[in-house]
Design a protein around this motif. Structure first.
Motif, PDB file in Angstrom:
ATOM      1  N   ALA A 138      -0.455  61.665 -14.694  1.00 23.12           N
ATOM      2  CA  ALA A 138      -0.799  60.165 -13.873  1.00 23.12           C
ATOM      3  C   ALA A 138      -1.069  58.791 -14.716  1.00 23.12           C
ATOM      4  N   GLN A 139      -2.171  59.981 -16.508  1.00 25.94           N
ATOM      5  CA  GLN A 139      -3.096  59.438 -17.006  1.00 25.94           C
ATOM      6  C   GLN A 139      -2.145  58.757 -18.305  1.00 25.94           C
ATOM      7  N   TYR A 140      -0.534  59.387 -18.111  1.00 20.51           N
ATOM      8  CA  TYR A 140      -0.093  59.039 -19.064  1.00 20.51           C
ATOM      9  C   TYR A 140       1.342  57.929 -18.207  1.00 20.51           C
ATOM     10  N   THR A 141       1.757  57.928 -19.532  1.00 17.00           N
ATOM     11  CA  THR A 141       3.918  57.145 -19.893  1.00 17.00           C
ATOM     12  C   THR A 141       4.447  58.167 -19.428  1.00 17.00           C
ATOM     13  N   VAL A 142       5.519  57.890 -18.363  1.00 14.46           N
ATOM     14  CA  VAL A 142       6.101  59.296 -18.357  1.00 14.46           C
ATOM     15  C   VAL A 142       7.841  58.722 -17.912  1.00 14.46           C
ATOM     16  N   LEU A 143       8.118  59.068 -19.719  1.00 20.13           N
ATOM     17  CA  LEU A 143       9.684  58.564 -19.658  1.00 20.13           C
ATOM     18  C   LEU A 143      10.876  59.574 -18.802  1.00 20.13           C
ATOM     19  N   ILE A 144      11.221  59.266 -17.552  1.00 22.85           N
ATOM     20  CA  ILE A 144      12.241  59.598 -16.780  1.00 22.85           C
ATOM     21  C   ILE A 144      13.608  59.473 -17.228  1.00 22.85           C
ATOM     22  N   PRO A 145      14.765  60.380 -16.554  1.00 22.35           N
ATOM     23  CA  PRO A 145      16.522  59.796 -16.776  1.00 22.35           C
ATOM     24  C   PRO A 145      16.270  58.640 -15.636  1.00 22.35           C
ATOM     25  N   PRO A 146      17.032  57.850 -15.388  1.00 26.31           N
ATOM     26  CA  PRO A 146      17.172  56.763 -14.516  1.00 26.31           C
ATOM     27  C   PRO A 146      18.088  57.622 -13.111  1.00 26.31           C
ATOM     28  N   ALA A 147      17.851  57.095 -12.234  1.00 26.49           N
ATOM     29  CA  ALA A 147      18.826  57.370 -10.983  1.00 26.49           C
ATOM     30  C   ALA A 147      19.803  57.896 -10.646  1.00 26.49           C
ATOM     31  N   GLY A 148      20.785  56.935 -11.935  1.00 24.89           N
ATOM     32  CA  GLY A 148      22.186  57.436 -11.631  1.00 24.89           C
ATOM     33  C   GLY A 148      22.447  59.246 -13.029  1.00 24.89           C
ATOM     34  N   ALA A 149      21.303  59.457 -13.704  1.00 26.04           N
ATOM     35  CA  ALA A 149      21.216  60.528 -14.338  1.00 26.04           C
ATOM     36  C   ALA A 149      21.450  62.111 -13.800  1.00 26.04           C
ATOM     37  N   VAL A 150      22.698  62.886 -14.621  1.00 20.44           N
ATOM     38  CA  VAL A 150      22.332  64.193 -13.496  1.00 20.44           C
ATOM     39  C   VAL A 150      21.840  64.547 -13.709  1.00 20.44           C
ATOM     40  N   ILE A 151      20.884  65.089 -14.409  1.00 21.03           N
ATOM     41  CA  ILE A 151      19.230  65.572 -14.046  1.00 21.03           C
ATOM     42  C   ILE A 151      18.389  64.836 -13.296  1.00 21.03           C
ATOM     43  N   ARG A 152      18.482  63.791 -12.840  1.00 21.91           N
ATOM     44  CA  ARG A 152      17.361  62.630 -12.021  1.00 21.91           C
ATOM     45  C   ARG A 152      16.844  63.670 -11.122  1.00 21.91           C
ATOM     46  N   PRO A 153      17.485  64.115 -10.165  1.00 19.79           N
ATOM     47  CA  PRO A 153      17.575  64.473  -8.810  1.00 19.79           C
ATOM     48  C   PRO A 153      16.329  66.140  -8.947  1.00 19.79           C
ATOM     49  N   LEU A 154      16.934  66.949 -10.029  1.00 19.16           N
ATOM     50  CA  LEU A 154      16.369  67.986 -10.180  1.00 19.16           C
ATOM     51  C   LEU A 154      14.653  67.699 -10.433  1.00 19.16           C
ATOM     52  N   VAL A 155      14.411  66.743 -11.565  1.00 26.27           N
ATOM     53  CA  VAL A 155      13.508  66.035 -11.849  1.00 26.27           C
ATOM     54  C   VAL A 155      12.636  65.255 -10.542  1.00 26.27           C
ATOM     55  N   ASP A 156      13.067  64.188  -9.228  1.00 28.01           N
ATOM     56  CA  ASP A 156      12.534  64.041  -8.738  1.00 28.01           C
ATOM     57  C   ASP A 156      11.450  65.357  -7.626  1.00 28.01           C
ATOM     58  N   ARG A 157      12.822  66.270  -7.474  1.00 26.09           N
ATOM     59  CA  ARG A 157      12.062  67.835  -6.330  1.00 26.09           C
ATOM     60  C   ARG A 157      11.532  68.325  -7.109  1.00 26.09           C
TER      61      ARG A 157
END
Length: 307
Positions: free
Chosen positions: A193-212
């Motif tokens: 939370a102290q840093y900017t985090v770059l994550i895959p967008p909602a349409g990316a195939v790995i996004r659900p894995l990251v969210d979970r």
């Protein structure tokens, strides 16, 4: 197929059946009559039946020969189609090959595989298209792409498509080599939370894995995030700022190996998923596509071993 049966046996048999004469078949094939007779006898011995019968001063095909002729003709025709396909490819008349590539493939095995494909001189020009998994699969389904290389999509996205797994990988957390977190042997994921985090967008195939994964580890929200599929932007951003990039391991592996980025000590094994080749289930592969798929298979193992 009986290993004793060669292509010359089929060619000779078909010509004798067509000409109804050993002599005329020999003239067409530009070989001697004894050579034709010997070849037919070898084929009959391999099959265990007589393919021709005497009829007056000539010959006629037997009932066994009639059955075998149909299959022999199909076999020779199939070989001829293959020869013609190779000939067209060598004349640079091959169809264009359009590949949708997710970052994990583009950063690892795909460049070398495409280079090897071009060295095979199939004559097919190659187009590489990048983007979100959803868009690439839609383009594949519509026929705008011939192949998508990357992670296995969710079941509802795979209707009408075929996936061939090549290997599996997980996502990872990476930072610039001199990021503050790299100096600490242990840290809590809540510190993200102290840093900017770059994550895959909602349409990316790995996004659900990251969210979970984040939810499983008690992180319901991150105050400052950037959604991106651009690995070039992510690398540039990490180079300038103390950010964290959550991405497929294969995408970051070359930078980690070169010492430009560092992987944080986070167990992400639960995000492991299959990487492979997606094609349309209802479309037969062209010669160019078949060669490309074979080339990719050949290059995957050595590339995967490196990361």
């Amino acid at each position: 197929m009986d290993s004793r049966i060669k292509f010359r046996h089929l060619q000779t048999f078909i010509e004798v059946a067509r000409q109804k004469s050993v002599g005329r078949a020999a003239d067409v094939l530009a070989i001697t009559q004894p050579a034709v007779t010997r070849t037919i006898r070898e084929l009959e011995e391999a099959l265990g039946v007589d393919l021709f019968e005497k009829e007056g001063r000539g010959i006629r095909i037997s009932r066994f020969g009639e059955v075998f002729l149909r299959h022999a003709g199909e076999s020779v025709a199939a070989v001829q189609r293959g020869v013609d396909s190779i000939s067209l490819a060598r004349k640079s008349l091959g169809p264009p090959l359009r590949i949708g590539a997710l970052p994990t493939a583009s950063a690892t095995f795909l460049p070398e595989a495409v280079h090897a494909f071009l060295m095979a001189e199939t004559g097919s020009p190659v187009t590489i298209v990048s983007g979100e998994n959803r868009g690439l699969l839609d383009a594949l389904r519509l026929g705008d792409l011939d192949l998508v290389v990357g992670r296995l999509a969710a079941p509802e996205r795979m209707t009408g498509l075929h996936f061939e797994p090549l290997y599996s990988e997980e996502v990872c957390f990476v930072v610039r080599a001199d990021h503050p977190l790299t100096a600490r042997p242990h840290f809590s994921l809540t510190e993200l939370a102290q840093y900017t985090v770059l994550i895959p967008p909602a349409g990316a195939v790995i996004r659900p894995l990251v969210d979970r994964f984040l939810l499983t580890n008690g992180i319901a929200d991150l105050p400052q995030t950037i959604e991106t599929v651009s690995d070039s932007f992510a690398r540039a951003f990490l180079d300038r700022f103390d950010a964290v990039w959550i991405i497929s391991r294969g995408v970051a592996s070359p930078d980690i190996a070169a010492g430009r980025l560092a992987r944080l000590d986070v167990d992400t094994s639960e995000t492991r998923g299959a990487v492979g080749l997606t094609t349309r289930a209802d479309r037969e592969s062209s010669l160019a596509l078949s060669i490309m798929i074979t080339t990719i298979r050949d290059h995957v193992r050595s590339a995967v071993d490196r990361f």
